[in-house]
Design an enzyme around this catalytic site. Sequence first.
Site, PDB file in Angstrom:
ATOM      1  N   CYS A 134      25.981  34.516  38.817  1.00  0.00           N
ATOM      2  CA  CYS A 134      25.283  34.575  37.359  1.00  0.00           C
ATOM      3  C   CYS A 134      25.723  33.261  36.752  1.00  0.00           C
ATOM      4  O   CYS A 134      24.942  32.287  36.979  1.00  0.00           O
ATOM      5  CB  CYS A 134      26.159  35.777  36.759  1.00  0.00           C
ATOM      6  SG  CYS A 134      24.876  36.418  35.453  1.00  0.00           S
ATOM      7  N   TYR A 135      26.481  33.217  35.621  1.00  0.00           N
ATOM      8  CA  TYR A 135      26.919  31.817  34.899  1.00  0.00           C
ATOM      9  C   TYR A 135      27.198  30.808  35.786  1.00  0.00           C
ATOM     10  O   TYR A 135      26.708  29.788  35.809  1.00  0.00           O
ATOM     11  CB  TYR A 135      27.817  32.186  33.902  1.00  0.00           C
ATOM     12  CG  TYR A 135      28.028  30.878  33.102  1.00  0.00           C
ATOM     13  CD1 TYR A 135      27.157  30.931  31.952  1.00  0.00           C
ATOM     14  CD2 TYR A 135      28.845  30.074  33.236  1.00  0.00           C
ATOM     15  CE1 TYR A 135      27.276  29.792  30.974  1.00  0.00           C
ATOM     16  CE2 TYR A 135      29.139  28.887  32.543  1.00  0.00           C
ATOM     17  CZ  TYR A 135      28.074  28.670  31.194  1.00  0.00           C
ATOM     18  OH  TYR A 135      28.631  27.631  30.572  1.00  0.00           O
ATOM     19  N   LYS A 159      48.230  47.565  39.393  1.00  0.00           N
ATOM     20  CA  LYS A 159      49.128  48.756  39.677  1.00  0.00           C
ATOM     21  C   LYS A 159      48.752  49.482  41.220  1.00  0.00           C
ATOM     22  O   LYS A 159      49.707  49.962  41.868  1.00  0.00           O
ATOM     23  CB  LYS A 159      48.652  49.851  38.579  1.00  0.00           C
ATOM     24  CG  LYS A 159      49.650  50.752  38.647  1.00  0.00           C
ATOM     25  CD  LYS A 159      50.652  50.675  37.735  1.00  0.00           C
ATOM     26  CE  LYS A 159      51.792  51.473  37.593  1.00  0.00           C
ATOM     27  NZ  LYS A 159      52.711  51.060  36.849  1.00  0.00           N
ATOM     28  N   GLU A 203      30.288  41.413  42.914  1.00  0.00           N
ATOM     29  CA  GLU A 203      31.468  41.982  42.822  1.00  0.00           C
ATOM     30  C   GLU A 203      31.449  43.467  42.344  1.00  0.00           C
ATOM     31  O   GLU A 203      32.722  43.912  42.322  1.00  0.00           O
ATOM     32  CB  GLU A 203      32.558  41.113  41.972  1.00  0.00           C
ATOM     33  CG  GLU A 203      32.068  41.111  40.406  1.00  0.00           C
ATOM     34  CD  GLU A 203      31.041  40.190  39.872  1.00  0.00           C
ATOM     35  OE1 GLU A 203      30.205  39.959  40.832  1.00  0.00           O
ATOM     36  OE2 GLU A 203      31.088  39.934  38.888  1.00  0.00           O
ATOM     37  N   GLY A 215      29.620  34.758  33.039  1.00  0.00           N
ATOM     38  CA  GLY A 215      30.009  34.456  31.695  1.00  0.00           C
ATOM     39  C   GLY A 215      29.229  34.716  30.714  1.00  0.00           C
ATOM     40  O   GLY A 215      28.076  34.694  30.894  1.00  0.00           O
ATOM     41  N   HIS A 264      25.536  40.203  40.673  1.00  0.00           N
ATOM     42  CA  HIS A 264      26.865  40.332  40.759  1.00  0.00           C
ATOM     43  C   HIS A 264      27.293  41.062  41.835  1.00  0.00           C
ATOM     44  O   HIS A 264      27.470  42.269  41.907  1.00  0.00           O
ATOM     45  CB  HIS A 264      27.434  41.074  39.563  1.00  0.00           C
ATOM     46  CG  HIS A 264      27.216  40.273  38.245  1.00  0.00           C
ATOM     47  ND1 HIS A 264      28.381  39.523  37.817  1.00  0.00           N
ATOM     48  CD2 HIS A 264      26.423  40.000  37.403  1.00  0.00           C
ATOM     49  CE1 HIS A 264      27.813  38.808  36.664  1.00  0.00           C
ATOM     50  NE2 HIS A 264      26.644  39.251  36.343  1.00  0.00           N
ATOM     51  N   ASP A 304      56.735  50.140  38.932  1.00  0.00           N
ATOM     52  CA  ASP A 304      56.851  48.693  39.023  1.00  0.00           C
ATOM     53  C   ASP A 304      58.476  48.245  39.288  1.00  0.00           C
ATOM     54  O   ASP A 304      58.487  47.445  40.070  1.00  0.00           O
ATOM     55  CB  ASP A 304      56.118  47.965  37.709  1.00  0.00           C
ATOM     56  CG  ASP A 304      54.957  48.622  37.435  1.00  0.00           C
ATOM     57  OD1 ASP A 304      54.186  49.005  38.431  1.00  0.00           O
ATOM     58  OD2 ASP A 304      54.402  48.592  36.319  1.00  0.00           O
ATOM     59  N   SER A 305      59.224  48.739  38.427  1.00  0.00           N
ATOM     60  CA  SER A 305      60.581  48.032  38.464  1.00  0.00           C
ATOM     61  C   SER A 305      61.096  48.918  39.835  1.00  0.00           C
ATOM     62  O   SER A 305      62.181  48.174  40.611  1.00  0.00           O
ATOM     63  CB  SER A 305      61.601  48.569  37.292  1.00  0.00           C
ATOM     64  OG  SER A 305      61.350  49.845  36.860  1.00  0.00           O
TER      65      SER A 305
END
Length: 529
Positions: free
Chosen positions: A85-86, A374, A175, A58, A173, A231-232
């Site tokens: 981190c934070y 997505k 990630e 953060g 980090h 998506d639909s």
Amino acid sequence: MADTPRPLVAVLDFGAQYGQLIARRVRDLHVYSEVVPCDISAAELGEMAPDAIILSGGPASVYADDAPDMDPAILELGIPVLGFCYGHQIMAVKLGGEVGHSDVGEYGPAQLMRLGSSPLLDGTPNEVQTVWMSHRDSVSRAPEGFMVTARTEACPVAVMEDPRRRLFSTQFHPEVRHTEHGERILRNFLFDICHLEPSWTMDNIVEEKVAQIREQVGDAKVILALSGGVDSAVAAALVHRAVGDQLTCVFVDHGLLRAGEPESVDHVFREVFNIPLVHVHAEERYARLLAGVTEPEEKRRIIGTEFWKVFFEEAQKLGDVTYLAQGTIYPDIIESGARKTGGKASTIKSHHNLIPFPEGVHFDLIEPLDHFFKDEVRELGTTLGLPDEVVYRQPFPGPGLAIRIIGDVTPEKLEMLKGADRIVREELDAYNARLFEETGERNSAHSCWQYFAVLPDIKSVGVMGDERTYQRPVIVRAVESSDAMTADWAKLPWEVLGTISKRIVDEVPGINRVCYDVTSKPPATIEWE
Ligand SMILES: Nc1ncnc2c1ncn2[C@@H]1O[C@H](COP(=O)(O)OP(=O)(O)OP(=O)(O)O)[C@@H](O)[C@H]1O
Ligand SMILES: O=c1[nH]c(=O)c2[nH+]cn([C@@H]3O[C@H](COP(=O)(O)O)[C@@H](O)[C@H]3O)c2[nH]1
Ligand SMILES: NC(=O)CC[C@H](N)C(=O)O
Ligand SMILES: [Mg+2]
């Protein structure tokens, strides 16, 4: 929370730039993960009963007055915690360690040196490894019970671990892709330390979603807002699998669709899917409502509100419909700064499908994809057996061409934009197809993820056939992305850009100039409005 997949990893968001990324990385390892606000109480979190907790990074300094805080009792729930981190710094502070503000920050690559045995770093190099840092503050003293298992030149406590209480944290980090062994570190935490089962696979998800929808709907009728987009289509396949002929799809032609689109949606859904489809012609009502409207959020509000009204009218006609299903996905919710994430993200743009119901309209919503990105939706589509031509369509926003015409929407501008957009799609479809042939990958490093034309509200002077023109430019937008959360402009070959430009000016009346948008997201967004 009975419906939440298990095991579950909760990511406490302290305002990290890409908080969602941590959840994504965990999900990539087949463990379900959700982001929750950092001020969640230990009691609330206890109720959610995650199997592991991750504290994000953060921007704030832990000692700042308005620094995001956390309930320290969370660290005593007995649930394993990993901080980045934070998250590393706040864990240190809450448990009695010390954090100092240093004169020099560490931004970007840093060399991590291990200091003895470490469950978290197990299997990563003993000497040095590259990690990605982005901090100014540092833990200067680890809390009691922790061992310091790695440092960097500038950071004495780069990793600290208390295996007994199962509390771990890193200043860097794990990630981000640039941290060389980030994935291994995450795996160590999830599988060796927390002993979680990597059971969040697409097959399981389909089964789970189908069962959930069946239970929710019972024998009621459902309409599904079908756009022909990925998506639909995936939502339709899921709901259809769950409730069969209780489902009717409703496709709204608001006149803001791309050239050829209404016909192709009709074809695919009647022929390929064999699901009953109502095709609503709403071109005129939208044209009337949008006349003279220029403000982007106002356009979005009008379009979204009218969608609800159309769906409601169709539901009345079918009779007895309580449920509306739609293909809302996670980024729609995040960017709209809307419900459910509960986080601190601000509103970037209001996605049409998240606008409140107008008076007199009500549905119970079914949004089976509302926690998916997505690329996960695409994987799900393939698992459900949808053809590649549907799964790999480029995204197209519900408000359609209205948010690609800057200023008011008129029939003439729509005509121009449709013409230019058709050419951009033809050329870049072909370009993508060539890359697919070469690389065998659908979304290779240089392929375009989304590509279209934008019509700005300006004119410029040109010369055509020895005559002065005073006409509109078109802006070509083509981006590389995987989930629309971030994007870069596509580095298209000059010849491809040249062909697009020449064809547009030659073939589309009213356009005398073509520009290419070379802005990434952030700072821009993919769409212009
Ligand atoms: N013209 C339309 N008619 C009916 N429903 C629509 C229409 N446009 C959008 N929707 C609804 O709004 C949802 C969100 O739109 P969005 O464009 O994000 O998704 P999509 O069209 O399904 O997929 P993609 O993002 O690939 O275009 C859709 O999933 C669909 O339920
Ligand atoms: O269904 C939608 N309704 C909307 O209101 C909407 N606005 C943007 N988009 C699509 O979302 C992705 C991210 O877009 P931006 O970078 O422009 O925010 C891109 O893929 C956009 O095309 C929308 N889709
Ligand atoms: N990326 C982060 O989490 C930064 C943490 C804190 N703001 C620092 O500068 O040290
Ligand atoms: Mg769409």
